[in-house]
Design a protein around this motif. Structure first.
Motif, PDB file in Angstrom:
ATOM      1  N   GLU A 110      -7.166  -5.871  -8.044  1.00  0.00           N
ATOM      2  CA  GLU A 110      -7.897  -6.799  -7.172  1.00  0.00           C
ATOM      3  C   GLU A 110      -7.992  -6.276  -5.748  1.00  0.00           C
ATOM      4  OE1 GLU A 110      -5.681 -10.351  -7.600  1.00  0.00           O
ATOM      5  OE2 GLU A 110      -6.441 -10.828  -9.616  1.00  0.00           O
ATOM      6  N   GLU A 111      -6.960  -5.564  -5.286  1.00  0.00           N
ATOM      7  CA  GLU A 111      -6.924  -5.080  -3.907  1.00  0.00           C
ATOM      8  C   GLU A 111      -7.493  -3.674  -3.745  1.00  0.00           C
ATOM      9  OE1 GLU A 111      -5.987  -6.925  -1.161  1.00  0.00           O
ATOM     10  OE2 GLU A 111      -6.110  -8.488  -2.691  1.00  0.00           O
ATOM     11  N   GLY A 112      -7.975  -3.088  -4.836  1.00  0.00           N
ATOM     12  CA  GLY A 112      -8.536  -1.742  -4.751  1.00  0.00           C
ATOM     13  C   GLY A 112      -7.486  -0.673  -4.540  1.00  0.00           C
ATOM     14  N   LEU A 113      -6.255  -0.946  -4.943  1.00  0.00           N
ATOM     15  CA  LEU A 113      -5.164   0.020  -4.841  1.00  0.00           C
ATOM     16  C   LEU A 113      -4.925   0.653  -6.207  1.00  0.00           C
ATOM     17  CD1 LEU A 113      -2.743  -2.162  -2.669  1.00  0.00           C
ATOM     18  CD2 LEU A 113      -4.093  -0.206  -1.887  1.00  0.00           C
ATOM     19  N   THR A 114      -4.329   1.825  -6.226  1.00  0.00           N
ATOM     20  CA  THR A 114      -4.117   2.560  -7.472  1.00  0.00           C
ATOM     21  C   THR A 114      -2.677   2.416  -7.938  1.00  0.00           C
ATOM     22  OG1 THR A 114      -5.792   4.185  -6.838  1.00  0.00           O
ATOM     23  CG2 THR A 114      -4.290   4.797  -8.603  1.00  0.00           C
ATOM     24  N   TYR A 115      -2.524   1.913  -9.146  1.00  0.00           N
ATOM     25  CA  TYR A 115      -1.206   1.802  -9.775  1.00  0.00           C
ATOM     26  C   TYR A 115      -1.060   3.021 -10.695  1.00  0.00           C
ATOM     27  CZ  TYR A 115       2.822  -0.613 -11.913  1.00  0.00           C
ATOM     28  OH  TYR A 115       4.082  -0.983 -12.345  1.00  0.00           O
ATOM     29  N   VAL A 116      -0.248   3.991 -10.290  1.00  0.00           N
ATOM     30  CA  VAL A 116      -0.160   5.273 -10.993  1.00  0.00           C
ATOM     31  C   VAL A 116       0.912   5.209 -12.078  1.00  0.00           C
ATOM     32  CG1 VAL A 116       0.261   7.746 -10.760  1.00  0.00           C
ATOM     33  CG2 VAL A 116      -0.877   6.479  -8.921  1.00  0.00           C
ATOM     34  N   GLU A 117       0.552   5.669 -13.271  1.00  0.00           N
ATOM     35  CA  GLU A 117       1.528   5.770 -14.349  1.00  0.00           C
ATOM     36  C   GLU A 117       1.201   6.975 -15.235  1.00  0.00           C
ATOM     37  OE1 GLU A 117      -0.683   2.074 -16.708  1.00  0.00           O
ATOM     38  OE2 GLU A 117       1.499   2.130 -16.572  1.00  0.00           O
ATOM     39  N   PHE A 118       2.250   7.663 -15.659  1.00  0.00           N
ATOM     40  CA  PHE A 118       2.130   8.834 -16.519  1.00  0.00           C
ATOM     41  C   PHE A 118       3.119   8.699 -17.668  1.00  0.00           C
ATOM     42  CE2 PHE A 118       0.492  10.647 -12.557  1.00  0.00           C
ATOM     43  CZ  PHE A 118      -0.563  11.442 -13.000  1.00  0.00           C
ATOM     44  N   GLY A 119       2.831   9.402 -18.764  1.00  0.00           N
ATOM     45  CA  GLY A 119       3.832   9.553 -19.808  1.00  0.00           C
ATOM     46  C   GLY A 119       4.959  10.438 -19.316  1.00  0.00           C
ATOM     47  N   PHE A 120       6.089  10.441 -20.036  1.00  0.00           N
ATOM     48  CA  PHE A 120       7.248  11.191 -19.570  1.00  0.00           C
ATOM     49  C   PHE A 120       6.933  12.680 -19.434  1.00  0.00           C
ATOM     50  CE2 PHE A 120      11.237  13.533 -20.361  1.00  0.00           C
ATOM     51  CZ  PHE A 120      12.003  13.007 -19.332  1.00  0.00           C
TER      52      PHE A 120
ATOM     53  N   LYS B 175       7.533  -7.726 -17.199  1.00  0.00           N
ATOM     54  CA  LYS B 175       6.672  -8.896 -16.989  1.00  0.00           C
ATOM     55  C   LYS B 175       6.028  -8.850 -15.609  1.00  0.00           C
ATOM     56  CE  LYS B 175       9.432 -11.857 -20.036  1.00  0.00           C
ATOM     57  NZ  LYS B 175      10.300 -13.066 -20.130  1.00  0.00           N
ATOM     58  N   ALA B 176       6.821  -8.477 -14.611  1.00  0.00           N
ATOM     59  CA  ALA B 176       6.286  -8.419 -13.249  1.00  0.00           C
ATOM     60  C   ALA B 176       5.265  -7.307 -13.096  1.00  0.00           C
ATOM     61  CB  ALA B 176       7.429  -8.222 -12.251  1.00  0.00           C
ATOM     62  N   SER B 177       5.414  -6.222 -13.872  1.00  0.00           N
ATOM     63  CA  SER B 177       4.480  -5.102 -13.742  1.00  0.00           C
ATOM     64  C   SER B 177       3.065  -5.498 -14.147  1.00  0.00           C
ATOM     65  CB  SER B 177       4.952  -3.913 -14.576  1.00  0.00           C
ATOM     66  OG  SER B 177       4.851  -4.190 -15.958  1.00  0.00           O
ATOM     67  N   LEU B 178       2.934  -6.418 -15.085  1.00  0.00           N
ATOM     68  CA  LEU B 178       1.602  -6.887 -15.478  1.00  0.00           C
ATOM     69  C   LEU B 178       0.913  -7.578 -14.303  1.00  0.00           C
ATOM     70  CD1 LEU B 178       2.457  -8.331 -19.026  1.00  0.00           C
ATOM     71  CD2 LEU B 178       1.482  -6.090 -18.459  1.00  0.00           C
ATOM     72  N   MET B 179       1.675  -8.384 -13.551  1.00  0.00           N
ATOM     73  CA  MET B 179       1.138  -9.040 -12.360  1.00  0.00           C
ATOM     74  C   MET B 179       0.812  -8.015 -11.278  1.00  0.00           C
ATOM     75  SD  MET B 179       3.735 -12.290 -11.999  1.00  0.00           S
ATOM     76  CE  MET B 179       4.221 -13.282 -13.416  1.00  0.00           C
ATOM     77  N   ALA B 180       1.689  -7.018 -11.132  1.00  0.00           N
ATOM     78  CA  ALA B 180       1.484  -6.001 -10.103  1.00  0.00           C
ATOM     79  C   ALA B 180       0.228  -5.177 -10.369  1.00  0.00           C
ATOM     80  CB  ALA B 180       2.706  -5.088 -10.012  1.00  0.00           C
TER      81      ALA B 180
ATOM     82  N   GLY C 218       0.814  -1.214   0.000  1.00  0.00           N
ATOM     83  CA  GLY C 218       0.000   0.000   0.000  1.00  0.00           C
ATOM     84  C   GLY C 218       0.840   1.254   0.000  1.00  0.00           C
ATOM     85  N   ARG C 219       1.892   1.254   0.803  1.00  0.00           N
ATOM     86  CA  ARG C 219       2.772   2.427   0.894  1.00  0.00           C
ATOM     87  C   ARG C 219       3.526   2.647  -0.412  1.00  0.00           C
ATOM     88  NH1 ARG C 219       4.820   1.027   5.099  1.00  0.00           N
ATOM     89  NH2 ARG C 219       6.693  -0.056   4.383  1.00  0.00           N
ATOM     90  N   GLN C 220       4.019   1.565  -1.038  1.00  0.00           N
ATOM     91  CA  GLN C 220       4.785   1.717  -2.270  1.00  0.00           C
ATOM     92  C   GLN C 220       3.917   2.206  -3.424  1.00  0.00           C
ATOM     93  OE1 GLN C 220       7.899   1.669  -1.875  1.00  0.00           O
ATOM     94  NE2 GLN C 220       7.824   0.752   0.165  1.00  0.00           N
ATOM     95  N   LEU C 221       2.701   1.711  -3.514  1.00  0.00           N
ATOM     96  CA  LEU C 221       1.800   2.142  -4.584  1.00  0.00           C
ATOM     97  C   LEU C 221       1.325   3.574  -4.386  1.00  0.00           C
ATOM     98  CD1 LEU C 221      -0.201  -1.170  -4.912  1.00  0.00           C
ATOM     99  CD2 LEU C 221       1.012  -0.083  -6.788  1.00  0.00           C
ATOM    100  N   ARG C 222       1.220   4.010  -3.152  1.00  0.00           N
ATOM    101  CA  ARG C 222       0.742   5.366  -2.856  1.00  0.00           C
ATOM    102  C   ARG C 222       1.812   6.418  -3.107  1.00  0.00           C
ATOM    103  NH1 ARG C 222       1.189   8.389   1.664  1.00  0.00           N
ATOM    104  NH2 ARG C 222       2.011   6.642   2.867  1.00  0.00           N
ATOM    105  N   THR C 223       3.068   6.058  -2.988  1.00  0.00           N
ATOM    106  CA  THR C 223       4.144   7.051  -3.035  1.00  0.00           C
ATOM    107  C   THR C 223       5.003   6.972  -4.301  1.00  0.00           C
ATOM    108  OG1 THR C 223       5.600   5.528  -1.821  1.00  0.00           O
ATOM    109  CG2 THR C 223       4.329   7.103  -0.517  1.00  0.00           C
ATOM    110  N   THR C 224       4.639   6.100  -5.229  1.00  0.00           N
ATOM    111  CA  THR C 224       5.490   5.864  -6.392  1.00  0.00           C
ATOM    112  C   THR C 224       4.664   5.819  -7.669  1.00  0.00           C
ATOM    113  OG1 THR C 224       6.865   4.465  -4.950  1.00  0.00           O
ATOM    114  CG2 THR C 224       7.344   4.390  -7.292  1.00  0.00           C
TER     115      THR C 224
END
Length: 533
Positions: free
Chosen positions: A463-473, A452-457, A411-417
């Motif tokens: 599934e856990e209701g957490l936000t996976y944040v991604e932006f273009g450069f 490959k691991a990012s697809l699993m992440a 939770g902490r890693q997904l929230r801050t990264t």
């Protein structure tokens, strides 16, 4: 032995370093605290907490069995462990066997940060059970436990998929070709007196090699601490002039307390940058063990930080030299060092010496004049600036809130990264670390397997209701610029308020002086009149 919560509190207050791992109570002796290869702070930040996810993420199968030798018992209470607040998070430290209160705590909406104490003298008292009690949390213990359990299952999927196997040929094969090519181009250009071309190629080489050093620092290449450290010293110290030991010590803390204003050294960049108004409060850094003051320099740079960001990043390598050498010198006085620390630090000194011999004594002197040497230094060092932008890009635009020790590791890693979206063919420019979220979830994972691991992440986050944040450069840079601009505006308004208060105080002081002068003049007139009578 069964440990109750009260027993754990009592022992921690006595100075013992107790950490929970798979419901076992680990007692970390002071000798190992000082010798831990990952540094002492990464252990101190988990005193009284369940560090199962973190321990599994940072240690391979050869090291994990050794963890159990520190077990002294089990938790007596069933169910998920409700964490204590580590003493270091409340400003407490052990010095010469005694407790020292180095900083005061500031509670802002149940967020605990460290700030300067009212008195400069350190208080040699002792913390109480109240100091180990976290502020009320908005998080659910059960949900955080669920996230941890799901992360454990995710980690097993990553292991079973063989993603911890380093792709030496397909992954590092093209990398080594790139390293050798850039080195040869730089040497060839220098020999033909194409100095700026040589400097540019050397800067690109440093830029690319630092990603390799990053992998080695995480034991993400061979999996052997000794082998990876030897190679990383050659890369970072002998070729780059930087200390890999300092970087590992700094970077491990960053990974475990990501984006925490008081604890994460990777966001503590005063006087040049502040990504949160919390830095306006004379914040205390538990890493540097000093106050981060909002001094005159900070008041000058912070209002301009969004305008000077890329300028400062262009010269950031010079700051890395300073940090590296400060850390290396500090290691001389250390009584104990990490496993292999003595030879490693000695080799780093040798490496830095060799670096300045070939770079300063051969390359710069070979430029022919100080003007050309200066141009060579500037071009080679500025060329590495995308690396420094990359380092901060995934964190400067993310949350700096402290949700307390209850928050789960994933939770902490997904929230801050955040990730930076990048086509596969250009991933080498980012060193593969544009997939920063997955790297923070699995720091030892070879970077060539992160995609490959990012697809699993991402599946896990959904599934856990957490936000996976991604932006273009470009949009990621815009996010960072937005944060810097907002904080710059706040410090500017703060400065205006201080100026206004000063002006009001000046007017009030002038009025008071004028009033006093008028009174004295009136008294003088009365005295003269009485004498005349």
């Amino acid at each position: 032995m069964q440990f109750t919560r009260q027993e754990l509190c009592t022992r921690i207050l006595e100075g013992q370093h107790l950490i929970i791992y798979n419901r076992k109570v680990l007692r970390i002796p002071a000798s190992w605290l000082d010798a831990h290869p990952g540094g002492s702070l990464v252990l101190l930040h988990f005193v009284g907490r369940d560090a199962t996810a973190e321990v599994d993420a940072y240690h391979n199968d050869q090291i994990l069995p050794l963890v159990n030798k520190y077990s002294i018992g089990f938790l007596a209470e069933p169910g998920p462990w409700n964490p204590l607040l580590p003493p270091i998070a409340a400003g407490w430290a052990r010095k010469d066997g005694e407790w020292v209160n180095e900083a005061a705590t500031w509670n802002d909406s149940n967020q605990v940060f460290l700030v300067a104490k009212d008195s400069l003298a350190l208080q040699k008292t002792a913390p109480t059970i109240e100091a180990l009690t976290p502020s009320p949390s908005q998080l659910s213990l059960q949900i955080q436990e669920q996230h941890s359990a799901a992360y454990k299952a995710l980690h097993k999927r990553v292991i079973d998929a063989g993603l911890y196997r380093t792709p030496y040929l397909t992954g590092y094969g093209p990398e080594f070709f790139r390293y050798i090519s850039l080195g040869l181009i730089s040497a060839y250009a220098f020999r033909h007196n194409w100095l700026l071309t040589s400097a540019f190629a050397l800067g690109l080489l440093w830029h690319q090699l630092m990603f390799f050093a990053h992998d080695l620092g995480h034991m993400g290449v061979t999996g052997s601490w000794t082998v990876d450290r030897l190679i990383s010293i050659v890369i970072a110290d002998f070729i780059g002039g930087l200390s890999i030991g300092w970087w590992v010590d700094n970077h491990n803390v960053h990974h475990l307390v990501t984006n925490h204003p008081s604890h994460d050294p990777d966001i503590q960049h005063l006087p040049f940058f502040a990504i949160s108004p919390k830095f306006f409060s004379n914040l205390y850094s538990s890493y540097y063990r000093r106050i981060l003051p909002l001094d005159c320099g900070a008041r000058f740079f912070i209002p301009l930080q969004h305008k000077l960001f890329f300028v400062v990043m262009a010269f950031a390598r010079f700051n890395l030299y300073r940090r590296s050498y400060d850390w290396m010198v500090s290691q001389i006085s250390q009584k104990r060092r990490a496993r292999g620390g003595r030879w490693a630090v000695a080799l780093e000194f040798a490496g830095v010496f060799v670096f300045w011999c070939w770079f300063g004594g051969i390359v710069l002197r070979g430029c022919g004049s100080w003007q050309k040497a200066l141009a060579y230094i500037l071009v080679s060092h500025v060329t590495t600036s995308p690396l420094h932008v990359q380092i901060v890009l995934s964190h400067f635009g993310m949350s700096t809130e402290d949700l307390g020790p209850l928050e789960s590791f994933p939770g902490r890693q997904l929230r801050t990264t955040m990730d930076v979206i990048c086509p596969d063919q250009w991933a080498f420019i980012h060193g593969g670390l544009h997939l920063q979220v997955t790297h923070h979830l699995f720091p030892r994972l070879p970077r060539h397997n992160l995609s490959k691991a990012s697809l699993m992440a991402k599946e896990f986050a959904k599934e856990e209701g957490l936000t996976y944040v991604e932006f273009g450069f470009i949009s990621a840079n815009q996010e960072v610029m937005g944060v810097l601009r907002e904080v710059a505006g706040l410090v500017s308004s703060l400065g205006q308020q201080v100026k206004l208060v000063a002006e009001v105080a000046s007017v009030e002081a002038k009025e008071a002086v004028d009033k006093k002068i008028a009174q004295q003049y009136a008294f003088s007139r009365m005295d003269n009149a009485s004498q005349a009578i």
